[in-house]
Scaffold this active site. Structure first.
Site, PDB file in Angstrom:
ATOM      1  N   SER A 189       0.826  -1.203   0.000  1.00 40.96           N
ATOM      2  CA  SER A 189       0.000   0.000   0.000  1.00 40.96           C
ATOM      3  C   SER A 189       0.864   1.258   0.000  1.00 40.96           C
ATOM      4  O   SER A 189       1.635   1.489  -0.928  1.00 40.96           O
ATOM      5  CB  SER A 189      -0.967  -0.034   1.191  1.00 40.96           C
ATOM      6  OG  SER A 189      -1.897   1.023   1.120  1.00 40.96           O
ATOM      7  N   HIS A 243      -8.072  -0.120  -0.618  1.00 46.58           N
ATOM      8  CA  HIS A 243      -7.903  -1.245  -1.538  1.00 46.58           C
ATOM      9  C   HIS A 243      -9.216  -1.886  -1.972  1.00 46.58           C
ATOM     10  O   HIS A 243      -9.326  -3.102  -2.067  1.00 46.58           O
ATOM     11  CB  HIS A 243      -6.935  -2.273  -0.938  1.00 46.58           C
ATOM     12  CG  HIS A 243      -5.647  -1.634  -0.541  1.00 46.58           C
ATOM     13  ND1 HIS A 243      -4.858  -0.964  -1.450  1.00 46.58           N
ATOM     14  CD2 HIS A 243      -5.052  -1.474   0.665  1.00 46.58           C
ATOM     15  CE1 HIS A 243      -3.822  -0.446  -0.826  1.00 46.58           C
ATOM     16  NE2 HIS A 243      -3.918  -0.724   0.451  1.00 46.58           N
TER      17      HIS A 243
END
Length: 306
Positions: free
Chosen positions: A84, A190
Site C-alpha cells: 500500500s 484497496h
C-alpha cells in the site's frame, strides 16, 4: 541469490516512530519537512496519528530515511516492494520518484482518503479462513464490504463500512476463523470505494516526473515487476483502490531468487508474513537489528550471487 527491501503499509505505525529513528537520518527528516512546509516530527504523536495523512507521511519518511541510511554503507537490494503506502517509499529507493514529490503526493493521498471517508469505515483482518470462503461471505453481506488484502493463504483483509465488516467478522468466527480483528486504519483502502479519490490523485501524478527504476520494483497490487514509468505512475496512483496481493508479491520475489527479505521500519509485520514464503532464506527487520548485521547480510547475498 538476491535481496528485497520491503516497506510496510498503514497499520504498522507506532507513536514516536520518527523520533526513534537512528542517528544519520536527520537529512531525510529535514528534506521531508522542507517539501511539506511543516515539521514532520510533529506528525508521530498519538494524537497526530489519528490522521490518515500523518500516518502515511510517517511511514514514507521512516522507510526512506532508514533505507538511505543502510545504503550509505551497504550494497543496494535487487528488488524493492511496498504494501500500500509502502509502495511510495519503494519507488523513491528504486530511483523512480523524487522524495520531495513523494512527500507532497502522499500528503495529498492521505487527505483525499480521509476526506472521502472521515468516519464509519475501515479495515478488518480475518485469519484462519481461505480466500474462497471469505469471498463467499462478502458476496452474501449486506452493505459495502470488499476483499482488500491477500496477505497469506489464510490471512485476508476486508474493507468497508463498520457495520458490514462487523457482520462479516461475526460470520467468519462462526465458520472457525482464528481471529477477525479491526485494524488501526480509518479508511476502506484497496477497494472500489476509493476509486474517486484515486482518480484525483492520478491527476496530481500527471504533473510529476517518474523515471525507470534503477532497482527492480515489484508491484504489491499486481505482484509483478514494473519497469515502465507510466505503468509505475498508474500503479502508485491507483493502489489505494486495488486489492493488495502481498502473498503473490512475496512468492514472485522468492521465485526470482530472493533469499534475503529485509523489512524497513516501522515494525516487523511483513517479516511474519514473509517467513511463510521464504522457507529457505533469511527474513529480518531493520527495527531492532544492528546496522553492521544488516550490512553483513546484504554483502553475503551479493557474494552468493557471483
Amino acid at each position: 541469490m538476491s535481496s528485497l527491501f520491503a516497506f510496510p503499509g498503514q497499520g504498522a505505525q507506532q507513536v514516536g516512530m520518527l523520533h526513534q529513528l537512528p542517528a544519520g537520518t536527520s537529512a531525510s527528516l529535514e528534506e521531508a519537512s522542507d517539501a511539506l512546509g511543516e515539521e514532520v516530527l510533529a506528525l508521530d504523536s498519538d494524537e497526530a496519528l489519528h490522521s490518515t495523512r500523518a500516518v502515511q507521511l510517517c511511514l514514507l519518511v521512516a522507510g526512506v530515511a532508514c533505507a538511505r541510511l543502510l545504503l550509505q554503507r551497504s550494497p543496494a537490494p535487487d528488488y524493492v516492494a511496498g504494501l500500500s503506502i509502502g509502495a511510495y517509499a519503494a519507488a523513491v529507493i528504486a530511483g523512480s520518484l523524487d522524495f520531495a514529490d513523494a512527500v507532497r503526493l502522499v500528503a495529498l493521498r492521505g487527505e483525499l482518503m480521509q476526506r472521502a471517508y472521515p468516519q464509519g469505515y475501515g479495515m478488518t483482518a480475518i485469519m484462519g479462513l481461505d480466500q474462497a470462503t471469505v469471498e463467499r461471505l462478502l458476496a452474501e453481506a449486506e452493505g459495502p464490504v470488499f476483499l482488500a488484502n491477500i496477505n497469506a493463504d489464510n490471512q485476508l483483509v476486508i474493507a468497508g463500512s463498520d457495520a458490514a465488516m462487523a457482520a462479516v467478522a461475526e460470520r467468519a468466527r462462526a465458520l472457525g476463523a482464528g481471529a477477525a480483528k479491526r485494524l488501526a486504519v480509518s479508511v476502506p483502502s484497496h477497494c472500489q470505494l476509493l476509486e474517486a479519490p484515486a482518480r484525483e490523485l492520478a491527476a496530481a501524478f500527471a504533473e510529476v516526473e517518474l523515471c525507470r527504476p534503477a532497482i527492480r520494483y515489484l508491484s504489491g497490487s499486481s505482484a509483478r515487476p514494473i519497469l515502465d514509468p507510466e505503468r509505475l505512475r498508474d500503479d502508485l496512483a491507483f493502489n489505494m483502490c486495488r486489492v493488495v496481493d502481498w502473498h503473490g508479491t512475496l512468492r514472485t520475489a522468492y521465485e526470482r531468487g530472493v533469499r534475503l527479505h529485509l523489512e524497513l521500519p516501522p515494525g516487523a509485520v511483513l517479516s511474519g508474513l514473509a517467513r511463510r514464503v521464504f522457507e529457505q532464506g533469511t527474513v529480518v527487520a531493520f527495527q531492532g537489528a544492528r546496522l553492521d548485521t544488516l550490512d553483513a547480510l546484504l554483502r553475503e547475498e551479493v557474494s552468493r550471487s557471483r
